[in-house]
Enzyme design. Structure first.
Site, PDB file in Angstrom:
ATOM      1  CE1 TYR A 106       8.372   1.647   0.203  1.00  0.00           C
ATOM      2  CE2 TYR A 106       7.215   0.321  -0.636  1.00  0.00           C
ATOM      3  CZ  TYR A 106       8.321   0.747   0.387  1.00  0.00           C
ATOM      4  OH  TYR A 106       7.964  -0.343   1.462  1.00  0.00           O
ATOM      5  CD  GLN A 112       4.579   3.881   0.736  1.00  0.00           C
ATOM      6  OE1 GLN A 112       4.025   4.658   1.024  1.00  0.00           O
ATOM      7  NE2 GLN A 112       4.606   2.585   0.376  1.00  0.00           N
ATOM      8  CD  GLU A 130       0.766   2.218   0.490  1.00  0.00           C
ATOM      9  OE1 GLU A 130       1.609   1.417   0.821  1.00  0.00           O
ATOM     10  OE2 GLU A 130       0.134   2.886   0.080  1.00  0.00           O
TER      11      GLU A 130
END
Ligand SMILES: Cc1cc2nc3c(=O)[nH]c(=O)nc-3n(C[C@H](O)[C@H](O)[C@H](O)COP(=O)(O)OP(=O)(O)OC[C@H]3O[C@@H](n4cnc5c(N)ncnc54)[C@H](O)[C@@H]3O)c2cc1C
Length: 384
Positions: free
Chosen positions: A126, A124, A242
């Protein structure tokens, strides 16, 4: 209903007894970080895939088998107590659901089968330096040239980037009136030229996270999820996946270890002070599980930011308190027995407990820090 649940639990236990090899159990029992080593996770992933249990709650057309959320919770409880390795959530719990909701038919056909089979490992992308809690401040750029985006910038704290075949990421494709505008959701092949992965070793001695640099990385427009500039809405949806409802089984696993260690370490289990602390964490865990089960039964809505924030707060803070019990139970010398710089470290229970305790400090930071969750609750639930 109760007998259905009992018989389902029995089926899961029987499967775990049969399928979790001694090696996998040892790896699971030694796991320090939130996810197990990628190679171990891939082994366990393939076993679950072969059994048809890797994505049991997904829609049937994408490989689900119609388990209810409660069945998935029971599976997670039993897996945790059996010391099964914890597989990375990036692909199965984050990217997969996003592609199911927002992907094109071509993207689903291309990515979901390899994600389910475990052939592709995901990470991920981000957070960035200066864009963690304030994620909308992200600056990694994606500039469109014909049918490609050129990505330049950096991502920070990327868990298992060094194992990943693919990254789902947020990049800035334009600047709008608000920072949330102009963010685009991209899927990047980690073998693309221009990507450099720099390890970050945490205070527990683990290499789980990384900084990833992008220098002129070419990403086909076909790898964009949603429309250009719609990344923020997709990202918000993903943060719900999440944060929501998955902590109870993990805390139970830690408590079970604390009890085992306390029982093995002389008369600690009979000391009132330890038992009081143990009881307090156990009661918090009961309350946490009750909250998670209410969510699973639909009594509260997962889309309410307050629900996911409350469970994230309660789950991670209870996990931390449980990990303190393990350090206490494995002996006060544990803190001193742990030396993260020693490659030859003997992974005794004390050292493992200490490493887990240190690693667990991150749980109230990732996925939205406790302070940020409290701000959300103050604003939405308390109207402050
Ligand atoms: C082990 C680990 C794994 C991670 N894995 C990933 C991953 O795979 N992919 C990914 O994209 N990211 C990942 N992250 C990043 C994680 O999401 C961020 O660390 C987190 O969002 C916090 O951002 P930050 O580190 O920039 O800290 P900051 O946002 O700078 O926060 C610093 C401190 O200030 C507090 N603070 C910030 N804003 C406020 C406010 N408005 N009010 C009150 N207090 C505030 C915070 O609570 C914190 O205590 C991971 C982080 C860790 C530690």
């Amino acid at each position: 209903m109760r007998s259905d649940i009992r018989s389902f639990r029995g089926e899961v236990r029987e499967f775990l007894t049969r399928s979790l090899s001694a090696e996998l159990r040892i790896e699971g029992a030694r796991q320090i970080g939130v996810f197990c080593e990628a190679s171990v996770g891939r082994n366990w992933h393939r076993i679950l895939y072969a059994r048809g249990w890797i994505t049991p709650t997904w829609p049937r057309e994408f490989g689900g088998i119609g388990w209810t959320p409660l069945q998935k919770y029971i599976f997670d409880q039993e897996s945790a107590l059996a010391e099964a390795p914890t597989i990375s959530a990036a692909g199965l719990q984050m990217c997969g659901p996003i592609l199911i909701h927002f992907g094109t038919p071509e993207q689903r056909a291309r990515f979901l089968p390899r994600l389910r089979s475990g052939d592709d490992y995901w990470c991920q992308g981000y957070s960035e330096p200066g864009a963690g809690s304030d994620l909308a401040a992200l600056a990694c750029r994606a500039v469109r040239h014909s049918d490609e985006y050129i990505v330049d910038g950096t991502k920070l704290w990327t868990t298992h980037a060094h194992h990943a075949d693919w990254m789902f990421m947020l990049a800035r494709s334009s600047t709008g009136e608000r920072p949330q505008h102009g963010i685009t959701f991209l899927l990047i092949d980690m073998r693309t030229p221009g990507i450099v992965i720099q390890p970050i070793v945490s205070m527990s001695g683990e290499h789980e996270v990384n900084q990833v640099f992008f220098d002129g990385v070419r990403v086909p427009v076909a790898n964009r999820v949603g429309a250009e500039g719609d990344g923020w809405d997709i990202a918000k949806r993903l943060l719900e996946f999440e944060r929501g409802g998955v902590y109870g089984p993990r805390v139970r696993r830690i408590i079970a270890r604390a009890k085992r260690l306390a029982g093995a370490s002389g008369d600690l289990w009979n000391q009132p002070d330890f038992r009081r602390r143990f009881a307090a964490v156990s009661i918090e865990t009961d309350a946490l599980e009750a909250g998670e089960l209410r969510l699973l039964e639909g009594a509260v809505s997962a889309s309410q930011a307050t629900t996911s924030s409350l469970l994230k707060l309660a789950g991670t803070e209870t996990m931390q308190r449980a990990s303190e019990l393990c350090v206490l139970a494995s002996g006060t010398g544990a803190a001193y027995a742990y030396d993260s710089t020693d490659d030859e470290i003997e992974m005794r229970e004390g050292a493992i407990s200490m490493a887990r305790y240190l690693n667990m400090r991150a749980a109230t930071i990732y996925g939205g820090s406790s302070e940020v969750q409290r701000n959300i609750l103050a604003k939405i639930a308390l109207d402050l």
